[in-house]
Design a protein around this motif. Sequence first.
Motif, short mmCIF file in Angstrom:
data_model
loop_
_atom_site.label_atom_id
_atom_site.label_comp_id
_atom_site.label_asym_id
_atom_site.label_seq_id
_atom_site.Cartn_x
_atom_site.Cartn_y
_atom_site.Cartn_z
N SER A 19 24.90 43.46 39.26
CA SER A 19 25.86 44.20 38.21
C SER A 19 26.48 43.20 37.36
CB SER A 19 26.74 45.08 39.19
OG SER A 19 27.64 44.24 39.67
N PRO A 21 29.03 41.32 35.50
CA PRO A 21 30.32 40.81 35.88
C PRO A 21 31.33 41.80 35.33
CG PRO A 21 28.99 38.79 34.95
CD PRO A 21 28.18 40.08 34.73
N ARG A 22 31.48 42.11 33.98
CA ARG A 22 32.23 42.97 33.26
C ARG A 22 31.65 44.06 32.83
NH1 ARG A 22 37.23 42.68 32.83
NH2 ARG A 22 37.06 43.84 30.99
N GLN A 23 32.02 45.09 32.90
CA GLN A 23 31.59 46.44 32.01
C GLN A 23 31.98 46.28 30.63
OE1 GLN A 23 29.47 48.19 34.48
NE2 GLN A 23 30.62 49.92 33.90
N ASN B 80 34.81 37.98 40.36
CA ASN B 80 34.49 38.62 39.27
C ASN B 80 33.29 39.39 39.24
OD1 ASN B 80 35.01 39.81 36.72
ND2 ASN B 80 34.16 38.06 35.73
N GLU B 116 32.22 50.01 41.15
CA GLU B 116 31.41 50.69 40.21
C GLU B 116 30.74 51.75 41.29
OE1 GLU B 116 28.28 48.44 38.12
OE2 GLU B 116 27.02 50.33 38.20
N ARG B 118 27.84 54.58 41.79
CA ARG B 118 26.58 55.11 41.23
C ARG B 118 26.20 56.26 41.66
NH1 ARG B 118 22.95 49.57 41.06
NH2 ARG B 118 24.33 48.53 39.66
#
Lengths: 387, 387
Positions: A19, A21-23, B80, B116, B118
């Motif tokens: 994923s 690291p940052r959205q 992170n 996150e 899903r």
Amino acid sequence: MMRNRSQYFSVKKRRISKSRPRQSAGIKEIAAKLNVSIGTVDRALHGRPGIKPETAAKVLKTAEALGYRPNVAARLLKLNRRLVISVHLPSEIAAFFDLLRSSIVEAAGPFDSSVELRFRTYPTLEEGDVEAFEKALREHVDGIIMAPGNPRKLQPLIAQASERGVPVVCVATDAPATERLASVSADAHVGGAMAAELLTRCVRESGPVLVLTGNLRVVDHTEKLRGFSERLNAMQSALHVVPVLETHDHPAEADRKTRESIARYPDLKAVYVTTANSLPVLDALERTGHLGKVSIVTTDLFPALAPYIRSGAVLASIYQRPQTQGRVAFEALYRYLTERKVPPRVYPLPPHLVMQSNLDLFLDLQAMGYEKAEGAMLMKANARARS
Amino acid sequence: MMRNRSQYFSVKKRRISKSRPRQSAGIKEIAAKLNVSIGTVDRALHGRPGIKPETAAKVLKTAEALGYRPNVAARLLKLNRRLVISVHLPSEIAAFFDLLRSSIVEAAGPFDSSVELRFRTYPTLEEGDVEAFEKALREHVDGIIMAPGNPRKLQPLIAQASERGVPVVCVATDAPATERLASVSADAHVGGAMAAELLTRCVRESGPVLVLTGNLRVVDHTEKLRGFSERLNAMQSALHVVPVLETHDHPAEADRKTRESIARYPDLKAVYVTTANSLPVLDALERTGHLGKVSIVTTDLFPALAPYIRSGAVLASIYQRPQTQGRVAFEALYRYLTERKVPPRVYPLPPHLVMQSNLDLFLDLQAMGYEKAEGAMLMKANARARS
DNA sequence: TTGAAAGCGGTACCAC
DNA sequence: GTGGTACCGCTTTCAA
């Protein structure tokens, strides 16, 4: 003693999901996009002084466009300040307030490194809450969780706290018409109504029902009565309420008044005790041979009450869920302090009905709460010893 | 549209409490005290390779002595990385699973920047859970929350996940005898027992009670039956269970079987529906003029059921608290992932009894859940649109 | 086996 | 009014 390594809860190696690291963009991205410095972005985002309105507007717009979300971890790390939450609860009715306290500790667990709980405990609901509040204000805490025993006297203090930006969350009982941020408690009106519904359904003959309460000046108690009477009417119950007795949570008073009532109403069909002070009432009923003959609804749950429920002598007890109250109160306050998320002004929890069929489950859950409380207290003690 | 500044939840200026920045020593203090580097301390604390055992022991001892507690914010910031949690739930019985889903979103709120979610959604409990699980494993998620519709088929997959260090938490129904980390659901046995207790107390004449269930292979359903029968016996109830009907959550099947039973047992005194599929049953009873004559206990709560409870046609409904399930499941998983805190293997929630007296409160709480769900979905949609 | 140093993303301060 | 930068505590990499 040697502490196990795993207690430091290392986030061990783990096959990592890829994923990103940052959205969302960070403050750097915003700055880069606008060719300004991150300092400027910070000023805009936080409405700090010393920035041209147009610049601020531009930054805000870009932040919005890029879907900027602040990184909570970074902020916490930099500020490196723990939120201080002051918790004011009486020790009296320990079965209730001990669980309430421990559930707050439990709820604060995940935020352990960013929250400091300061417990202030005083003998009873009625004495000590004002002093505790004053002390907390002097110490400049960030937020307060409390059971308001003296709503009147607290009113100006809560106003003062509110003015200073210190949010207050009430538990167990409310201080209505004050500037509190929120109030969390079992819905007293509904609790009374549930008692009435159950008794109406289960009692087969018509007759008087005795209601024992604590103190008619406490909102919580009057609300229960109101709920109880209204539901009896609504259901056209065969039961009718005889004059309500105040026991002021005094065992002796409860005992005496119960016996007087038994004498006065020999055809008593049911009893509803709106506070946790039910043991003397049950005792009196037992000694006069009424146990098992009248239908009884009590309030809350503690070990000594369990046998009465198990045997069926008590039809049910209206459980006010101290552990849930503590958790909800903490979460509401924490989210307000960290995210400025304003909670509903009241959280009316539906009370549980503890009966034969679910008694053991509730006792287990309480036991779990006590264990956690002990664990938490131990930790506190250790921490103190160390420093 | 312009987003309000306050939405970035700046922690505005506030009169700061003078609480020490840190309670406990950090890794620097440990390093300083031992005249080693912070790298060494880190290796010791996390049991990483490349450190002399004695050094490691010394570090661990000092850490213990100084009361070292890792700074979660710092760790999160450095790593992170967002924990990816995969949530597998059916869309069927939307009244239940929508609330479950939204409560997970809600619970994850405070950890928004480090988690996150899903969501994987499939038509019914029985079809799609295996595929969803396989997909999640391929994607290397960090943890899974799921309603196991096919415990048998899932068993090897859960074992595989466990081996890989991916914890699985079951909700709504359990997959016993698997390597799941925990299971969160309303206690089915207690739920059945509560139905029996209530009916026993409220029904005045003896006679048959009809039980309708979904599918006798589902553990949840058989447990309800067991609890129901056992309690009838324990209370020497005047009611006796006639052969249990499986409706497989088919409205038509429920309708037909209800009518047949009515014909077969003209003196029917009570009905207990163990699934949310109660509307066809209520319909059939109404059309044959039995509504209001037999005592009925249903399961769960959804808008169409409300009028039956309000009118008293349904005595009570056993509410399985989807929102609580979601919250508890998320918290258990999150705390395991971040703190390696192992939760109890099962969380048996006490079901609520929804009756006339508390119906409106429950409806309000559900409505709040829906609002939050909408809010959350909107946010998701916006985020997607942006990226 | 150990040490030194770079940064994660913000905040706050100082200089211009 | 704006830009630059040190630093929060930890993990990780590279060098010794």
